[in-house]
Design a protein around this motif. Structure first.
Motif, PDB file in Angstrom:
ATOM      1  N   ALA A 171       0.835  -1.205   0.000  1.00 17.07           N
ATOM      2  CA  ALA A 171       0.000   0.000   0.000  1.00 17.07           C
ATOM      3  C   ALA A 171       0.868   1.253   0.000  1.00 17.07           C
ATOM      4  N   ASP A 172       1.970   1.226   0.767  1.00 14.44           N
ATOM      5  CA  ASP A 172       2.904   2.356   0.749  1.00 14.44           C
ATOM      6  C   ASP A 172       3.522   2.532  -0.629  1.00 14.44           C
ATOM      7  N   ILE A 173       3.817   1.414  -1.303  1.00 10.19           N
ATOM      8  CA  ILE A 173       4.384   1.481  -2.653  1.00 10.19           C
ATOM      9  C   ILE A 173       3.391   2.126  -3.615  1.00 10.19           C
ATOM     10  N   ILE A 174       2.122   1.744  -3.519  1.00  9.27           N
ATOM     11  CA  ILE A 174       1.095   2.335  -4.384  1.00  9.27           C
ATOM     12  C   ILE A 174       1.015   3.836  -4.162  1.00  9.27           C
ATOM     13  N   ASP A 175       1.105   4.257  -2.902  1.00 11.42           N
ATOM     14  CA  ASP A 175       1.039   5.687  -2.592  1.00 11.42           C
ATOM     15  C   ASP A 175       2.271   6.438  -3.075  1.00 11.42           C
ATOM     16  N   THR A 176       3.390   5.721  -3.259  1.00 11.65           N
ATOM     17  CA  THR A 176       4.657   6.345  -3.629  1.00 11.65           C
ATOM     18  C   THR A 176       4.900   6.328  -5.131  1.00 11.65           C
ATOM     19  N   LEU A 177       4.457   5.276  -5.806  1.00 12.06           N
ATOM     20  CA  LEU A 177       4.747   5.086  -7.229  1.00 12.06           C
ATOM     21  C   LEU A 177       4.020   6.120  -8.088  1.00 12.06           C
ATOM     22  N   ARG A 178       4.697   6.581  -9.110  1.00 12.16           N
ATOM     23  CA  ARG A 178       4.075   7.491 -10.085  1.00 12.16           C
ATOM     24  C   ARG A 178       2.800   6.849 -10.627  1.00 12.16           C
ATOM     25  N   PRO A 179       1.674   7.539 -10.628  1.00 12.00           N
ATOM     26  CA  PRO A 179       0.388   6.893 -10.909  1.00 12.00           C
ATOM     27  C   PRO A 179       0.216   6.393 -12.338  1.00 12.00           C
ATOM     28  N   ASP A 180       1.019   6.872 -13.282  1.00  9.17           N
ATOM     29  CA  ASP A 180       0.879   6.383 -14.656  1.00  9.17           C
ATOM     30  C   ASP A 180       1.595   5.059 -14.873  1.00  9.17           C
ATOM     31  N   ILE A 181       2.399   4.623 -13.924  1.00 13.01           N
ATOM     32  CA  ILE A 181       3.118   3.355 -14.051  1.00 13.01           C
ATOM     33  C   ILE A 181       2.194   2.226 -13.621  1.00 13.01           C
ATOM     34  N   ALA A 182       2.033   1.234 -14.483  1.00 13.07           N
ATOM     35  CA  ALA A 182       1.159   0.102 -14.175  1.00 13.07           C
ATOM     36  C   ALA A 182       1.903  -0.915 -13.311  1.00 13.07           C
ATOM     37  N   ILE A 183       1.200  -1.454 -12.333  1.00 15.58           N
ATOM     38  CA  ILE A 183       1.756  -2.488 -11.462  1.00 15.58           C
ATOM     39  C   ILE A 183       1.219  -3.834 -11.939  1.00 15.58           C
ATOM     40  N   GLU A 184       2.131  -4.715 -12.313  1.00 13.42           N
ATOM     41  CA  GLU A 184       1.707  -6.012 -12.832  1.00 13.42           C
ATOM     42  C   GLU A 184       1.403  -7.008 -11.717  1.00 13.42           C
ATOM     43  N   ARG A 185       2.194  -6.987 -10.656  1.00 12.98           N
ATOM     44  CA  ARG A 185       1.947  -7.941  -9.577  1.00 12.98           C
ATOM     45  C   ARG A 185       2.659  -7.488  -8.320  1.00 12.98           C
ATOM     46  N   PHE A 186       2.266  -8.103  -7.188  1.00 13.18           N
ATOM     47  CA  PHE A 186       2.906  -7.853  -5.902  1.00 13.18           C
ATOM     48  C   PHE A 186       3.487  -9.116  -5.273  1.00 13.18           C
ATOM     49  N   VAL A 187       3.043 -10.263  -5.710  1.00 11.82           N
ATOM     50  CA  VAL A 187       3.489 -11.512  -5.096  1.00 11.82           C
ATOM     51  C   VAL A 187       3.904 -12.516  -6.160  1.00 11.82           C
ATOM     52  N   ALA A 188       4.741 -13.454  -5.761  1.00  7.15           N
ATOM     53  CA  ALA A 188       5.118 -14.588  -6.593  1.00  7.15           C
ATOM     54  C   ALA A 188       4.780 -15.859  -5.837  1.00  7.15           C
ATOM     55  N   GLN A 189       4.610 -16.944  -6.576  1.00  8.43           N
ATOM     56  CA  GLN A 189       4.252 -18.222  -5.970  1.00  8.43           C
ATOM     57  C   GLN A 189       5.163 -19.314  -6.506  1.00  8.43           C
ATOM     58  N   ALA A 190       6.166 -19.672  -5.731  1.00 10.95           N
ATOM     59  CA  ALA A 190       7.023 -20.790  -6.107  1.00 10.95           C
ATOM     60  C   ALA A 190       6.309 -22.094  -5.781  1.00 10.95           C
ATOM     61  N   PRO A 191       6.638 -23.175  -6.487  1.00  6.74           N
ATOM     62  CA  PRO A 191       6.047 -24.478  -6.142  1.00  6.74           C
ATOM     63  C   PRO A 191       6.305 -24.816  -4.667  1.00  6.74           C
ATOM     64  N   PRO A 192       5.303 -25.323  -3.953  1.00  9.75           N
ATOM     65  CA  PRO A 192       5.447 -25.567  -2.513  1.00  9.75           C
ATOM     66  C   PRO A 192       6.632 -26.446  -2.147  1.00  9.75           C
ATOM     67  N   ASP A 193       6.978 -27.409  -2.996  1.00  6.06           N
ATOM     68  CA  ASP A 193       8.088 -28.296  -2.658  1.00  6.06           C
ATOM     69  C   ASP A 193       9.441 -27.613  -2.809  1.00  6.06           C
ATOM     70  N   MET A 194       9.477 -26.426  -3.414  1.00  3.75           N
ATOM     71  CA  MET A 194      10.716 -25.676  -3.559  1.00  3.75           C
ATOM     72  C   MET A 194      10.861 -24.572  -2.523  1.00  3.75           C
ATOM     73  N   LEU A 195       9.748 -24.178  -1.906  1.00  5.84           N
ATOM     74  CA  LEU A 195       9.724 -22.985  -1.061  1.00  5.84           C
ATOM     75  C   LEU A 195      10.062 -23.312   0.394  1.00  5.84           C
ATOM     76  N   ILE A 196      11.025 -22.577   0.945  1.00  4.33           N
ATOM     77  CA  ILE A 196      11.357 -22.698   2.362  1.00  4.33           C
ATOM     78  C   ILE A 196      10.604 -21.640   3.165  1.00  4.33           C
ATOM     79  N   GLU A 197      10.702 -20.403   2.740  1.00  6.66           N
ATOM     80  CA  GLU A 197       9.960 -19.310   3.380  1.00  6.66           C
ATOM     81  C   GLU A 197       9.820 -18.147   2.391  1.00  6.66           C
ATOM     82  N   PRO A 198       8.772 -17.322   2.602  1.00  9.57           N
ATOM     83  CA  PRO A 198       7.714 -17.389   3.616  1.00  9.57           C
ATOM     84  C   PRO A 198       6.620 -18.395   3.236  1.00  9.57           C
ATOM     85  N   GLN A 199       6.115 -19.079   4.201  1.00  9.67           N
ATOM     86  CA  GLN A 199       5.058 -20.073   3.984  1.00  9.67           C
ATOM     87  C   GLN A 199       3.702 -19.421   4.237  1.00  9.67           C
TER      88      GLN A 199
END
Length: 303
Positions: A252-280
């Motif tokens: 939310a702070d990033i949205i308030d800070t980023l120039r409004p004409d710049i499009a945000i494609e995503r905020f999170v990524a999802q690695a396969p569970p068997d590869m991910l250590i953290e954050p769970q």
């Protein structure tokens, strides 16, 4: 259209009519930070298998990869058009004739309306920009360029073994934009040693560049990476950990800070569970967006 920030769908709508879907293409290229061109060992967090779709096989030609991707998506959206997304590793790290052959093969496929080239800022020479400009003009297809910046702080880039600095990113963005290509940047939030203010400073630095889109995602510690091994030895204890709610507040702070004409494609990524250590977190992207939208709604109501 998202009511709180310019999203990627709105960005694509400024170039295309109707729905457009990305199809990831693995061009079987390596990384200059692994083969000795710029460094060895790769970035400490990198395990490329974390974002390679199941239909991708290194031995498959570009046209077959695209055909399989279209088959996957067309079951639900038969009228869909597509962008071929050269995503894995560094998709400009090869001789020019080979690169142009791959890009032309993708553009030539039915229902492909453009390509997205994901690469590093130290792998975009002027000669390639010139050839891409000619390809765009000859084919009439859209070409988008995305650079993995990861951070704007050189101290961080050295710690993660990125093997380029922020000045290199700024130079690549400006040269690419000057050639007429829409430019996107990618950042990882929560890299070693970075606090909230450093992450927001990266956003403020993005605001000074001719950038059209940006991706953010949380640092994921993946198995079989130098970072995972270092953490097991008790190193890198200055990594900021987030709960989903904490991370939503940062976004939310990033949205308030980023120039409004710049499009945000995503905020999170999802690695396969068997590869991910953290954050769970155990959250799908839409579930995290519900949390973020609650934070944004609460902030707007409190104003």
């Amino acid at each position: 259209m998202n009511p709180y920030f310019r999203d990627y769908a709105d960005f694509l709508a400024s170039y295309f009519e109707g729905k457009v879907q990305k199809i990831s293409v693995d061009a079987a290229m390596g990384c200059p930070n692994r083969d000795g061109t710029t460094g060895h060992g790769g970035c400490i967090y990198c395990n490329n298998k974390a974002f390679s779709p199941d239909w991708q096989k290194h031995a498959l030609p570009v046209d077959e990869q695209i055909a399989r991707g279209k088959e996957f998506f067309s079951r639900k959206y038969p009228q869909m058009r597509y962008l071929a997304y050269f995503q894995s590793y560094t998709s400009t790290h090869a001789p020019l004739p080979y690169l142009l052959e791959l890009y032309r093969a993708a553009i030539a496929q039915p229902d492909i309306v453009g390509i997205i080239i994901g690469t590093r800022p130290d792998c975009m020479p002027d000669a390639l920009l010139d050839r891409l400009s000619k390809l765009r003009d000859e084919s009439g297809s859209r070409i988008f360029i995305e650079f993995g910046a990861e951070s704007s702080h050189d101290i961080t880039l050295r710690r993660i073994n990125r093997c380029h600095d922020w000045a290199t990113t700024c130079d690549a963005v400006r040269r690419t934009s000057d050639t007429g290509f829409p430019v996107g940047l990618h950042f990882i939030l929560g890299l070693p040693g970075e606090d909230r203010e450093m992450m927001l400073e990266s956003v403020r630095r993005v605001n000074t560049l001719p950038v059209k889109t940006v991706k953010f995602h949380q640092l994921q510690i993946l198995r079989n990476t130098p970072l995972a091994a270092a953490r097991a030895r008790g190193e890198f204890n200055d990594i900021q950990t987030f709960t989903p709610e904490d991370y939503a507040g940062l976004c939310a702070d990033i949205i308030d800070t980023l120039r409004p004409d710049i499009a945000i494609e995503r905020f999170v990524a999802q690695a396969p569970p068997d590869m991910l250590i953290e954050p769970q977190w155990g959250l799908k992207n839409y579930q995290f967006m519900h949390i973020l939208e609650k934070v944004l709604k609460s902030r707007r109501q409190g104003q």
